[in-house]
Motif scaffolding. Structure first.
Motif, PDB file in Angstrom:
ATOM      1  N   ASP A 159       0.852  -1.180   0.000  1.00 41.04           N
ATOM      2  CA  ASP A 159       0.000   0.000   0.000  1.00 41.04           C
ATOM      3  C   ASP A 159       0.893   1.238   0.000  1.00 41.04           C
ATOM      4  OD1 ASP A 159      -1.718   2.076   0.457  1.00 41.04           O
ATOM      5  OD2 ASP A 159      -2.726   1.179   2.170  1.00 41.04           O
ATOM      6  N   PRO A 160       0.753   2.113  -1.012  1.00 39.34           N
ATOM      7  CA  PRO A 160       1.641   3.288  -1.065  1.00 39.34           C
ATOM      8  C   PRO A 160       1.456   4.234   0.114  1.00 39.34           C
ATOM      9  CG  PRO A 160      -0.128   3.457  -2.685  1.00 39.34           C
ATOM     10  CD  PRO A 160      -0.176   2.062  -2.139  1.00 39.34           C
ATOM     11  N   GLN A 161       0.289   4.140   0.814  1.00 38.71           N
ATOM     12  CA  GLN A 161       0.055   5.002   1.960  1.00 38.71           C
ATOM     13  C   GLN A 161       0.607   4.418   3.267  1.00 38.71           C
ATOM     14  OE1 GLN A 161      -1.268   8.032   1.538  1.00 38.71           O
ATOM     15  NE2 GLN A 161      -1.270   7.537  -0.647  1.00 38.71           N
ATOM     16  N   TYR A 162       1.093   3.173   3.184  1.00 37.81           N
ATOM     17  CA  TYR A 162       1.543   2.502   4.401  1.00 37.81           C
ATOM     18  C   TYR A 162       2.981   2.902   4.703  1.00 37.81           C
ATOM     19  CZ  TYR A 162       2.719  -1.244   7.638  1.00 37.81           C
ATOM     20  OH  TYR A 162       3.137  -1.958   8.720  1.00 37.81           O
ATOM     21  N   LYS A 163       3.178   3.415   5.908  1.00 36.16           N
ATOM     22  CA  LYS A 163       4.442   4.058   6.274  1.00 36.16           C
ATOM     23  C   LYS A 163       5.670   3.167   6.270  1.00 36.16           C
ATOM     24  CE  LYS A 163       4.709   4.583  10.544  1.00 36.16           C
ATOM     25  NZ  LYS A 163       5.596   3.393  10.702  1.00 36.16           N
ATOM     26  N   PRO A 164       5.667   1.999   6.947  1.00 36.22           N
ATOM     27  CA  PRO A 164       6.950   1.312   7.176  1.00 36.22           C
ATOM     28  C   PRO A 164       7.597   0.665   5.955  1.00 36.22           C
ATOM     29  CG  PRO A 164       5.324   0.679   8.801  1.00 36.22           C
ATOM     30  CD  PRO A 164       4.611   1.339   7.682  1.00 36.22           C
ATOM     31  N   SER A 165       7.791   1.402   4.884  1.00 32.08           N
ATOM     32  CA  SER A 165       8.601   0.911   3.764  1.00 32.08           C
ATOM     33  C   SER A 165      10.036   1.350   4.044  1.00 32.08           C
ATOM     34  CB  SER A 165       8.090   1.497   2.449  1.00 32.08           C
ATOM     35  OG  SER A 165       8.050   2.892   2.538  1.00 32.08           O
ATOM     36  N   PHE A 166      10.661   0.685   5.004  1.00 34.86           N
ATOM     37  CA  PHE A 166      11.929   1.158   5.549  1.00 34.86           C
ATOM     38  C   PHE A 166      13.095   0.576   4.745  1.00 34.86           C
ATOM     39  CE2 PHE A 166      15.443   1.238   8.588  1.00 34.86           C
ATOM     40  CZ  PHE A 166      15.412   2.555   8.960  1.00 34.86           C
ATOM     41  N   LYS A 167      13.425   1.250   3.646  1.00 36.36           N
ATOM     42  CA  LYS A 167      14.588   0.854   2.860  1.00 36.36           C
ATOM     43  C   LYS A 167      15.382   2.113   2.507  1.00 36.36           C
ATOM     44  CE  LYS A 167      12.531  -3.316   0.876  1.00 36.36           C
ATOM     45  NZ  LYS A 167      12.147  -4.023  -0.378  1.00 36.36           N
ATOM     46  N   PRO A 168      15.935   2.766   3.536  1.00 36.12           N
ATOM     47  CA  PRO A 168      16.618   4.027   3.284  1.00 36.12           C
ATOM     48  C   PRO A 168      17.870   3.835   2.429  1.00 36.12           C
ATOM     49  CG  PRO A 168      17.030   3.267   5.509  1.00 36.12           C
ATOM     50  CD  PRO A 168      15.988   2.368   4.931  1.00 36.12           C
ATOM     51  N   LYS A 169      18.100   4.766   1.542  1.00 36.32           N
ATOM     52  CA  LYS A 169      19.266   4.705   0.659  1.00 36.32           C
ATOM     53  C   LYS A 169      20.494   5.355   1.278  1.00 36.32           C
ATOM     54  CE  LYS A 169      16.413   4.656  -3.518  1.00 36.32           C
ATOM     55  NZ  LYS A 169      16.103   5.328  -4.802  1.00 36.32           N
ATOM     56  N   ASN A 170      20.275   6.224   2.258  1.00 33.89           N
ATOM     57  CA  ASN A 170      21.407   6.895   2.899  1.00 33.89           C
ATOM     58  C   ASN A 170      21.002   7.298   4.310  1.00 33.89           C
ATOM     59  OD1 ASN A 170      19.881   9.362   2.643  1.00 33.89           O
ATOM     60  ND2 ASN A 170      20.559   9.440   0.500  1.00 33.89           N
ATOM     61  N   ALA A 171      21.932   7.914   5.023  1.00 33.39           N
ATOM     62  CA  ALA A 171      21.692   8.267   6.421  1.00 33.39           C
ATOM     63  C   ALA A 171      20.543   9.267   6.551  1.00 33.39           C
ATOM     64  CB  ALA A 171      22.960   8.829   7.032  1.00 33.39           C
ATOM     65  N   ALA A 198      17.953   9.660   4.603  1.00 33.76           N
ATOM     66  CA  ALA A 198      16.677   8.967   4.401  1.00 33.76           C
ATOM     67  C   ALA A 198      16.304   8.132   5.622  1.00 33.76           C
ATOM     68  CB  ALA A 198      16.761   8.083   3.160  1.00 33.76           C
ATOM     69  N   ALA A 199      17.326   7.541   6.259  1.00 38.36           N
ATOM     70  CA  ALA A 199      17.062   6.745   7.461  1.00 38.36           C
ATOM     71  C   ALA A 199      16.526   7.628   8.582  1.00 38.36           C
ATOM     72  CB  ALA A 199      18.330   6.033   7.907  1.00 38.36           C
ATOM     73  N   VAL A 200      17.135   8.803   8.760  1.00 39.24           N
ATOM     74  CA  VAL A 200      16.679   9.729   9.793  1.00 39.24           C
ATOM     75  C   VAL A 200      15.250  10.179   9.513  1.00 39.24           C
ATOM     76  CG1 VAL A 200      17.034  12.018  10.797  1.00 39.24           C
ATOM     77  CG2 VAL A 200      18.983  10.502  10.410  1.00 39.24           C
ATOM     78  N   LEU A 201      14.944  10.472   8.263  1.00 37.93           N
ATOM     79  CA  LEU A 201      13.592  10.901   7.903  1.00 37.93           C
ATOM     80  C   LEU A 201      12.578   9.784   8.147  1.00 37.93           C
ATOM     81  CD1 LEU A 201      14.269  12.885   4.589  1.00 37.93           C
ATOM     82  CD2 LEU A 201      13.642  13.807   6.824  1.00 37.93           C
TER      83      LEU A 201
END
Length: 320
Positions: A16-28, A30-33
């Protein structure tokens, strides 16, 4: 040959594009955000942006601590109870939204809550509730054995309330017991017993909670009727204002009796008079049963609790 008839792999389900936990940050950054976004949703889930629930839980606890402690409650106990108010209110919001996650999307006022809007997964909510529960348990363990027993009963009240309102037409009174359970706990912590005045004060808090939560339920009455949620606002019907007014008078009378039992004087009575003025204003707000005005009346109860506490504290401060 076998390769020709091998079944195609099942397609992966789309996220679901509205679902938040798509946690695959590309850099630091993005991880913080991503972490910041998650923490923001958790803050919304425990209603940090709406502290009214904290105040409504806090005032009865302070009333009880001041009366049980003769105006000078133990500092450690005061800090434990203030922390407990915050933690238990937060845990109550999480378990309430978890229980209502399939109802809230159908109610205008609640459809944007994190669980209802699917910005927080049910599993995340349960994990957050467990963490808050462990913190509350640690706080309870700092108390003596008797208040620990009362704390355990309070935990049961908090967990069971969200499901009760589906089957009982008077859930506001059950909520009142849950919101006022700090009263017997406070007396047990300070005096080692739960005397008659503690139960009298708890009765006042239960009636007060029925007052303000009926106002709160008046906001959602149409939606609750449609989806089958029970409340005193539905049960009282067109007599809602009259019943609320009667309960407000009973709250003031019960608090007056508490003052008599505790031998409180003029300052405390002045606080009750100020509280009566706020009750009168609330009646004016709900006169047309307009949802936004009913919500303002609900929020106004914070000031009722505040002025009663101010009168109580001043009475002990200037006692001869």
């Amino acid at each position: 040959m076998n390769a020709e008839f091998r079944p195609a792999p099942a397609p992966k389900p789309r996220r679901d594009p509205q679902y938040k936990p798509s946690f695959k940050p590309k850099n630091a950054r993005a991880a913080v955000l991503a972490i910041g976004s998650t923490l923001r949703e958790y803050a919304l889930l425990i209603r940090l942006h709406r502290p009214i629930g904290i105040w409504l839980l806090m005032w009865p606890a302070l009333w009880a601590l001041w009366i049980a402690g003769q105006g000078r409650p133990d500092q450690k106990l005061l800090l434990i109870y203030l922390a407990g108010v915050f933690v238990m209110r937060s845990a109550g919001c999480v378990i309430n939204d978890y229980a209502d996650r399939n109802f809230d999307p159908r109610v205008e006022r609640t459809r944007d809550r994190p669980l209802a809007a699917k910005r927080v997964a049910p599993g995340e909510a349960i994990m957050l509730f467990i963490v808050l529960g462990l913190i509350a348990t640690w706080l309870a363990m700092q108390l003596e054995p008797l208040p620990r027993l009362y704390a355990a009963a309070g935990g049961v009240l908090a967990v069971t309330y969200p499901w009760l309102k589906r089957y009982v037409s008077l859930p506001q009174f059950y909520l009142g017991v849950a919101f006022g359970w700090s009263v017997p706990m406070a007396f047990a912590s300070i005096t080692g017993e739960v005397p008659r005045i503690a139960w009298l004060l708890l009765a006042a808090v239960v009636l007060w909670a029925a007052v303000y939560d009926t106002m709160y339920a008046m906001v959602d009455r149409k939606d609750d009727l449609r989806i089958g949620i029970k409340s005193t606002a539905i049960l009282f019907g067109d007599a809602d204002r009259i019943v609320i007014g009667a309960m407000q008078l009973m709250v003031l009378f019960a608090l007056w009796l508490v003052g008599q039992e505790a031998q409180l004087g003029l300052w405390y009575r002045a606080g009750l008079v100020a509280g009566a003025a706020f009750f009168t204003y609330e009646q004016w707000l709900i006169r047309d049963r307009e949802p936004a005005a009913c919500f303002r009346a609900f929020n106004n109860n914070h000031y009722f609790g505040l002025v009663v506490f101010i009168g109580l504290a001043l009475d002990y401060l200037y006692r001869g």
